[in-house]
Design an enzyme around this catalytic site. Structure first.
Site, short mmCIF file in Angstrom:
data_model
loop_
_atom_site.label_atom_id
_atom_site.label_comp_id
_atom_site.label_asym_id
_atom_site.label_seq_id
_atom_site.Cartn_x
_atom_site.Cartn_y
_atom_site.Cartn_z
N LEU A 105 1.07 -0.96 0.26
CA LEU A 105 0.12 -0.08 0.09
C LEU A 105 0.95 1.19 0.03
CD1 LEU A 105 -2.73 -0.84 2.87
CD2 LEU A 105 -2.95 -0.76 0.35
N ASP A 106 0.57 2.19 -0.79
CA ASP A 106 1.43 3.48 -0.75
C ASP A 106 1.58 3.92 0.61
OD1 ASP A 106 1.61 3.01 -3.34
OD2 ASP A 106 -0.27 4.54 -3.81
#
Ligand code: URA
Length: 259
Positions: A105-106
């Site tokens: 996930l960023d």
């Protein structure tokens, strides 16, 4: 010596439910280090105990499967050279050798993240060939032009010829800047790039489901929980998007509206 309840120990390693375990224990079918134990809340050594059910060992090297509700500001890496990593958020009692985030996930993204030391499962989840569904809720800059629902459904192609697999989108009723999207792959910044191509911009992105597993409402931001055997199986399962939306859209929309 890490002590755990006998029923927890067994449920993490087998498909028995807690009530089945209770029955097995009460019937005297479970031994710990050769001795019959009659209470399922009996505390045992998580590392060295030799647990048998009906003479069959259920001990041995256990993989850990941790579901984290990732907060923003942390990177999905085991290497802290580029900043704080999600690994810092794992509570001491859940730490184990070889843990890594199975998926990305960023840094500014939120939500469901699996951390495990089971490389084989991670490969099954992440392999481009596996197509395990993932559902995200996004807060957008402006209402999504509905023509993109169809374009996403057919498989969006970017101007640089990158082709995405068909994806489902549902705009949240009564809040047209919130949308759920289900994708079956995990290309770099995929969801943000898809909405960028739809003349929009993702302000907040939260992953709310992985395979057949939904991020539990009770798991607060930055918190972790250990998954049970049945939940791990569920990670590679499918998810009915309509049913998901009906059941969970209000819960996750409220979380994003309040951010
Ligand atoms: N897609 C993105 O763009 N970012 C994420 O963090 C996950 C999916």
């Amino acid at each position: 010596m890490p002590l755990v309840r006998l029923d927890k120990y067994i449920s993490e390693r087998t498909e028995h439910t807690r009530s089945q375990i209770k029955t097995l224990v009460q019937k005297g079918k479970v031994t710990v280090d050769g001795v019959i134990v009659k209470r399922s809340d009996h505390k045992i050594d998580d590392v060295s105990a030799d647990v048998k059910i009906g003479g069959e060992s259920v001990s041995g090297q256990k993989f850990r499967y941790i579901l984290m509700n990732k907060p923003e500001g942390y990177i999905c890496s085991t290497d802290d050279h580029d900043g704080r990593t999600v690994m810092e958020l794992i509570p001491p009692e859940m730490r184990a050798k070889g843990l890594f985030p199975a998926g990305r996930l960023d840094k500014d993204s939120l939500g469901a993240l699996l951390i495990t030391n089971d490389g084989e499962l991670a490969h099954r989840l992440l392999s481009p060939a596996s197509h395990i569904p993932k559902i995200y809720i996004v807060k957008l800059d402006r209402p999504l032009d509905i023509k993109y629902i169809d374009i996403f459904k057919k498989g969006l192609k970017l101007s640089d010829d990158v082709q995405f697999l068909p994806a489902d989108v549902k705009i949240v009723e009564n809040c047209d800047t919130l949308a759920f999207i289900r994708i079956h792959e995990g290309k770099f910044h995929q969801v943000k790039r898809m909405f960028e191509a739809a003349e929009n911009h993702v302000q907040i992105l939260m992953r709310v489901s992985l395979g057949g597993l939904v991020l539990p409402e009770t798991l607060g931001k930055g918190q972790c929980m250990e998954l049970l055997h049945k939940d791990v199986e569920n990670l590679t399962a499918d998810m009915d998007f309509e049913a998901f939306y009906d059941r969970f859209s209000a819960i996750f929309s409220a979380i994003l509206i309040n951010k």
